[in-house]
Design a protein around this motif. Structure first.
Motif, PDB file in Angstrom:
ATOM      1  N   GLY A 145      79.747  79.847  66.461  1.00 57.33           N
ATOM      2  CA  GLY A 145      79.025  79.010  67.323  1.00 57.33           C
ATOM      3  C   GLY A 145      77.493  78.954  66.925  1.00 57.33           C
ATOM      4  N   ASN A 146      76.981  79.664  66.576  1.00 52.77           N
ATOM      5  CA  ASN A 146      75.449  79.963  66.123  1.00 52.77           C
ATOM      6  C   ASN A 146      75.333  79.887  64.387  1.00 52.77           C
ATOM      7  N   GLN A 147      76.658  80.069  63.615  1.00 53.20           N
ATOM      8  CA  GLN A 147      76.408  80.225  62.139  1.00 53.20           C
ATOM      9  C   GLN A 147      76.712  78.164  61.934  1.00 53.20           C
ATOM     10  N   LEU A 148      77.163  77.923  62.413  1.00 46.51           N
ATOM     11  CA  LEU A 148      78.189  76.255  62.392  1.00 46.51           C
ATOM     12  C   LEU A 148      76.349  75.494  62.785  1.00 46.51           C
ATOM     13  N   LEU A 149      75.442  75.691  63.588  1.00 47.73           N
ATOM     14  CA  LEU A 149      74.009  75.281  64.209  1.00 47.73           C
ATOM     15  C   LEU A 149      73.829  76.045  63.006  1.00 47.73           C
ATOM     16  N   SER A 150      73.400  76.495  62.977  1.00 52.34           N
ATOM     17  CA  SER A 150      72.137  77.624  61.801  1.00 52.34           C
ATOM     18  C   SER A 150      72.659  76.810  60.389  1.00 52.34           C
ATOM     19  N   ILE A 210      70.415  71.835  56.995  1.00 48.30           N
ATOM     20  CA  ILE A 210      70.417  70.178  57.028  1.00 48.30           C
ATOM     21  C   ILE A 210      69.434  68.689  57.081  1.00 48.30           C
ATOM     22  N   THR A 211      69.674  69.938  58.880  1.00 50.55           N
ATOM     23  CA  THR A 211      69.210  68.822  59.182  1.00 50.55           C
ATOM     24  C   THR A 211      67.723  68.954  60.112  1.00 50.55           C
ATOM     25  N   LYS A 212      67.085  67.892  61.046  1.00 51.35           N
ATOM     26  CA  LYS A 212      66.272  68.483  61.860  1.00 51.35           C
ATOM     27  C   LYS A 212      66.862  68.280  63.174  1.00 51.35           C
ATOM     28  N   SER A 213      68.247  68.282  63.476  1.00 49.15           N
ATOM     29  CA  SER A 213      68.476  67.613  65.096  1.00 49.15           C
ATOM     30  C   SER A 213      69.694  67.716  65.093  1.00 49.15           C
ATOM     31  N   ALA A 214      70.859  68.611  65.323  1.00 51.61           N
ATOM     32  CA  ALA A 214      72.479  68.698  65.188  1.00 51.61           C
ATOM     33  C   ALA A 214      72.960  69.656  66.154  1.00 51.61           C
ATOM     34  N   GLN A 215      74.243  68.907  66.808  1.00 53.17           N
ATOM     35  CA  GLN A 215      75.317  69.240  68.068  1.00 53.17           C
ATOM     36  C   GLN A 215      76.478  69.455  67.703  1.00 53.17           C
TER      37      GLN A 215
END
Length: 770
Positions: A152-157, A162-167
């Motif tokens: 979870g946290n690795q994917l979000l990091s 790459i981007t300023k906003s990720a989900q």
């Protein structure tokens, strides 16, 4: 020298053909109004000049190519030739939120003429990303699930880098819960895994587990609650799951940003038609069927087709990353070729490299820009010219540029062509696949003329107004210049009176129609004239001979020569005579006409006198029944033979010996002989026949039977004799062989070692020795 001349001629011909292929041509059939003209073809123009048409000419001559109209005397300022143009454009500056411009385009298209506009794209930095992780939870993915639970946290990091906003979100799939895909045994439905010691959940088709969120801990929590499941066959129901992720946007939580769907599996997939194995015959309808976050209608609908899935992914701007094991890379590369904006990454056996794989796949997807217009009306053609940093691609069905860098601006030229006039406005959108930016295009067609004629009351006899160079008459007036009072007929009916038929020109093109009557043109030469109710006749267009109309020996009347006495022929070129047509007092044997002192034979007969017909069938069989009728009545015609003898005249003779005589069989199988002579005229024959017939003799029954029996006996005796000879020869050979073998035998005269003498001898007292 001659070779050079031939080469130059061929080259000139080739150049002329090439030039002719590029010269505009107006392929009109009939266009009497400006609207009809410009709808006839892209190269058709209309001349609105008042004095353009001449007396007797139809208004259809106003419709032609620009160059032809100018050559015929039309002022270029009076030529109506609408083209394609941009009516409205809404450009917007490119920034980190707007990557595609303009936002709206309104086109006015002339059918057949291409309308062009420019689209610009600039790849923004840090564009928001939604990532949905869709995982195969069949038993073979047991170790992969354990690693994904920690991602979870690795994917979000990685995404935030790459981007300023990720989900991120999560879902899983197995397969349809029916045989032969999943075992339906109650125990297997509870615990489908082969290892009973492993925690295992019941099988399912697709389960939406986590709505898109920016909370990595929640991702870890929800995925951590998942357990592996199982099914029977190798292919999984992944396409079912992808379809629901694509069309259930509200429940998945997609934002209007870059959308990534990561599809992780170690096996293949079922496609449309496989559902028939489980008696599932209803095609997939491409609709959302999630109930309580489960795809509960999986067993009612078949798997989607690849094309259907590709369309839904494209419509919803979803880019796919296939994260698959090495043994499945080739399979999913083939699938990726059919799904735009998708890539394939090689997943390690336990999915430990999934973060790196997703990061690289995103970079590859975002660096490739594809412009697509989806499904458009059949009567519109759309092609793209792509101006990329590495070159130009022209006239492609999609705009495509690869390796586009961040903040790099690229340009596309879009060419839209209407095949025909559109009844209503047509709309379509051009999108950069995988992105939310789109361009709305509205298309209308220019199929009406805007002539803007100058006011000229006297042009139409003060009884009408000029519309595109043609008089539009007031009620009660008709005619080309509104010169006729209407009465009970329309202008079209009056003009039709001046046409010989529906396909001909008004007054044959050599007169003027005034109030329904033709006024024929006059000619400078007083000896020549044009006449007729439709000006269809003249006295000078007949056939010529030796430079003279009707050879100077007749008069021309409406295209036909009327010859003077003593002359004949289509051009009165022959003196009337039958000298060379007459034989034995008959002209052309009654089977032709004498024209220009030469027989024109009919029915296959040939010149000079139409006596011989090489291709005609023999008439002998035709008169066989006639001759038989006379023979049966012994030469006396009682009237019964008249109907079958037609006009033939029969004469009885003693013998018929001519080599060319007819020889036909009658109903008694007897030969009849008669000589047939064709007289002058048609179907005029004379026949000489004899009552004598050649009949075959009756067969000798006794000779036939006796000969047959004798033949059978003779054949039998011959066969016996042959058999006797063969067996005798064979016996002799065998006896000789026996004799030879006997001579070779060496008899041993020694005592038999097992012989013993008799122990008792009995003698018959009554035996005297004889």
């Amino acid at each position: 020298m001659s070779r050079c001349i031939v080469f130059l001629l061929i080259s000139a011909e080739f150049i002329s053909l090439q030039f002719a292929s590029t010269v505009p041509v107006c392929t009109k059939t009939k266009a009497n109004t400006c609207q009809e003209c410009i709808q006839s073809g892209q190269h058709c123009s209309w001349c609105k000049q008042l004095d353009f048409t001449k007396a007797g000419e139809s208004d259809s001559v106003r419709c032609d190519t620009n160059s032809s109209l100018v050559r015929l005397g039309c002022d270029p300022s009076n030529i109506i030739d609408p083209g394609s143009e941009i009516l409205f454009e809404d450009p917007q500056p490119l920034n980190e939120k707007v990557q595609l411009t303009p936002k709206t385009i309104k086109l006015l298209l002339r059918p057949g003429k291409t309308g062009e506009f420019t689209v610009k794209f600039r790849r923004a930095e840090g564009y928001p990303v939604d990532l949905y992780y869709l995982m195969d939870l069949s038993y073979s993915m047991f170790d992969d699930l354990e690693n994904v639970k920690k991602l979870g946290n690795q994917l979000l990091s990685a995404l935030n880098g790459i981007t300023k906003s990720a989900q991120i979100g999560f879902g899983s799939f197995v397969d349809k819960t029916v045989l032969p895909f999943v075992s339906t045994h109650p125990e297997q439905l509870k615990h489908p895994c082969t290892d009973k010691s492993v925690p295992c959940q019941p099988p399912f088709s697709f389960k939406h587990i986590l709505r898109l969120t920016d909370d990595g801990n929640n991702f870890i929590k929800q995925v951590g609650l998942q357990q592996i499941s199982g099914n029977l066959d190798s292919p999984e129901g992944g396409l079912d799951a992808m379809m629901q992720v694509a069309v259930c946007g509200d429940k998945i939580g997609w934002r209007n940003v870059t959308r990534l769907l990561v599809y992780a599996t170690d096996d293949g997939f079922h496609i449309a038609g496989d559902g028939k194995l489980a008696a599932i015959l209803t095609p997939n309808n491409g609709a959302c069927h999630l109930e309580e976050n489960m795809y509960k209608k999986s067993n009612e609908f078949d798997y989607p087709s690849v094309g259907q899935l590709a369309q839904k992914l494209s419509e919803n701007n979803i880019q796919v990353v296939f994260a698959v094991t090495s043994n499945m890379v080739k399979t999913y590369q083939d699938l990726s070729n059919l799904i735009p904006k998708s890539v394939v990454g090689k997943l390690s056996s336990d999915s430990s490299n999934v973060v790196q794989l997703i990061t690289e796949a995103y970079k590859n997807l975002s660096s490739e820009v594809i412009l697509d217009h989806g499904i458009t009306p059949d009567n519109l053609d759309i092609v793209y010219d792509s101006y990329c940093s590495n070159g130009v691609n022209k006239n492609t069905l999609r705009g495509l540029c690869s390796n586009v860098k961040i903040n790099e601006e690229i340009t596309f030229k879009v060419k839209v062509t209407a095949k025909q006039c559109l009844t209503n406005q047509q709309n379509f959108s051009i999108r950069a696949l995988g992105l939310s930016d789109d361009l709305k295009v509205e298309v209308t067609t220019a199929c009406d003329c805007k002539c803007n004629d100058a006011l000229n009351p006297k042009a139409c006899n003060s009884s009408g107004t000029v519309v595109c160079g043609i008089c539009s008459c007031k009620p009660g007036f008709l005619g080309k210049n509104c010169e006729c009072e209407a009465g009970s007929k329309t202008s079209q009916q009056l003009e039709q009176n001046c046409k010989k038929d529906n396909t001909s020109a008004v007054c044959s093109g050599v007169g003027e129609c005034l109030c329904g009557q033709c006024i024929c043109n006059t000619i400078d030469d007083p000896a020549k004239k044009i006449y007729g109710p439709h000006c269809e006749c003249d006295n000078f267009s007949c056939e010529m001979f030796e430079g003279k109309v009707c050879a100077g020996e007749g008069t021309c009347s409406c295209g036909t020569c009327i010859c003077n006495p003593g002359f004949d022929g289509s051009a009165c070129q022959c003196k009337r005579s039958t000298d060379r047509c007459t034989s034995e007092g008959s002209i052309c044997s009654g089977r032709g006409d004498c024209e220009c002192n030469t027989c024109k034979c009919r029915g296959g007969y040939i010149t000079p006198y139409c006596k011989v017909c090489p291709g005609c069938p023999s008439a002998c069989p035709r008169f066989g029944p006639c001759v038989e009728c006379y023979i049966m009545q012994e030469g006396k015609n009682t009237g019964n033979c008249t109907s079958i003898c037609l006009k033939a005249r029969l004469t009885q003779v003693e013998e018929v010996t001519e080599e060319q005589a007819c020889k036909e069989k009658d109903t008694d199988n007897c030969w009849m002989r008669y000589y047939l002579t064709e007289e002058n005229g048609v179907d005029n024959y004379s026949i000489r026949y004899t009552l004598k017939r050649e009949c075959p003799e009756a067969p000798n029954i006794f000779a036939i039977v006796g000969g047959t029996i004798g033949g059978v006996i003779a054949i039998g005796l011959v066969c016996l004799a042959i058999w006797k000879v063969v067996t005798t020869i064979a016996d002799r050979k065998e006896y000789q062989r026996f004799q030879k073998e006997m001579q070779k035998v060496k008899w041993d005269k020694g005592e038999n070692p097992i012989f013993t003498t008799a122990t008792t001898t009995v003698q018959n007292p009554n035996f005297d020795g004889e």
